[in-house]
Design a protein around this motif. Structure first.
Motif, short mmCIF file in Angstrom:
data_model
loop_
_atom_site.label_atom_id
_atom_site.label_comp_id
_atom_site.label_asym_id
_atom_site.label_seq_id
_atom_site.Cartn_x
_atom_site.Cartn_y
_atom_site.Cartn_z
N CYS A 138 1.00 -0.95 0.25
CA CYS A 138 -0.29 -0.11 0.04
C CYS A 138 0.62 1.40 -0.11
CB CYS A 138 -1.18 0.21 1.12
SG CYS A 138 -2.49 -1.78 1.19
N PHE A 139 1.85 1.72 0.65
CA PHE A 139 3.02 2.22 0.68
C PHE A 139 3.88 2.32 -0.36
CE2 PHE A 139 4.05 2.75 6.02
CZ PHE A 139 2.24 2.88 6.04
N LEU A 140 3.46 1.70 -1.06
CA LEU A 140 4.45 1.87 -2.64
C LEU A 140 3.55 2.51 -3.52
CD1 LEU A 140 7.24 1.23 -3.78
CD2 LEU A 140 5.86 -1.08 -4.70
N ILE A 141 2.71 1.89 -3.61
CA ILE A 141 1.36 2.18 -4.25
C ILE A 141 1.01 3.86 -4.43
CG2 ILE A 141 -0.92 1.89 -5.86
CD1 ILE A 141 -1.19 -0.60 -4.62
N ILE A 142 1.42 4.31 -3.29
CA ILE A 142 0.74 5.63 -2.83
C ILE A 142 1.86 6.50 -2.48
CG2 ILE A 142 0.30 7.36 -0.73
CD1 ILE A 142 -1.25 4.80 0.95
#
Length: 215
Positions: free
Chosen positions: A94-98
Motif C-alpha cells: 500500500c505504501f509503495l502504491i501511494i
C-alpha cells in the motif's frame, strides 16, 4: 569553508561499494545482493549528478529526483521482502502504491519545475520507510533474530538509511520554509556527515555480518 564537502560523498559511496564486492560471498541470495545493488546505484547517481551539469548544461535536480523515486521504491521493496507477517507485507504494498501515485501527482501538478527538489515526495518517502523500518525492528525484537541482529547485513543497511533520511528531512524542510539560513557550507557539512554515518553503517554491515544471518 565546507562548500566542497558534498562533492566527496561520491567517494563514500564508492568505498561502500568496493567493500561490498570484497565481501560479496556474505550475500547468499538475491535479497542480500539487492542491498549491494542499491549502494552501487547510489554511487552511480552521485557520479552522474556530479558531472550532469557539465555534460548537459542543465541543472542536476532531475537526476536526484529520479534517484528519490528509485531509492525509496527499492527500500520499500526490500523491507517487503524481509517481512514475515502478511499484514506488514500488505502495508508495504500500500505504501509503495501511494508513494508512486503521490510522486507523479506531485510531479505533474505541484513541483513540476526542473530546478527544484521534490521535497514533498521525499518527506512522504521518509515517513513510509521509517514506519516500515519500525515494523521490521518489531519483528526482529519479537523473534529469535534479536540474539544475532548485529550480524545481519539487513539491520545495518536499514539503520544506515534511517540515520541519513530521518535527520535530513527536518533539515531540508527547515531550509525550504526559511526556518534556517540556506548556507552552502552548512548544507554541504550536514550532507557529508549524514552520508558518512549511512555509509559507515553499510561498511560495518559488510564487515560484521555473517553469511548465515543474511538469508
Amino acid at each position: 569553508m565546507f562548500e566542497d564537502l558534498r562533492f566527496y560523498i561520491i567517494y563514500l559511496a564508492l568505498l561502500s561499494s568496493i567493500i561490498g564486492f570484497r565481501f560479496y560471498y556474505k550475500l547468499p541470495n538475491n535479497k542480500a545482493k539487492f542491498i549491494l545493488f542499491i549502494i552501487v546505484f547510489s554511487f552511480l547517481t552521485e557520479f552522474v549528478g556530479k558531472y550532469f551539469t557539465l555534460w548537459t548544461g542543465l541543472i542536476n535536480f532531475s537526476v536526484y529526483n529520479f534517484y528519490m523515486l528509485a531509492s525509496f521504491s527499492a527500500y520499500i521493496v526490500l523491507l517487503y521482502a524481509l517481512f514475515l507477517k502478511l499484514e506488514f507485507k500488505r502495508i508495504a504494498i500500500c505504501f509503495l502504491i501511494i508513494f508512486y501515485l503521490f510522486y507523479f501527482c506531485n510531479l505533474y501538478y505541484f513541483q513540476y519545475h526542473n530546478d527544484t527538489v521534490f521535497t514533498n515526495s521525499f518527506a512522504l518517502g521518509v515517513v513510509f520507510v521509517l514506519l516500515l523500518s519500525c515494523c521490521y525492528f518489531i519483528e526482529i525484537f519479537n523473534s529469535k533474530k534479536i540474539l544475532n541482529f548485529k550480524k545481519s547485513i539487513y539491520f545495518w543497511f536499514i539503520l544506515g538509511i534511517l540515520l541519513f533520511h530521518v535527520p535530513f528531512l527536518p533539515f531540508m524542510l527547515a531550509i525550504k520554509w526559511f526556518l534556517i539560513k540556506n548556507d552552502e557550507s552548512i548544507f554541504s557539512l550536514v550532507l557529508f556527515i549524514l552520508n558518512l554515518l549511512m555509509n559507515g553503517c553499510f561498511i560495518i554491515g559488510f564487515l560484521w555480518s555473517e553469511k548465515r544471518y543474511n538469508y
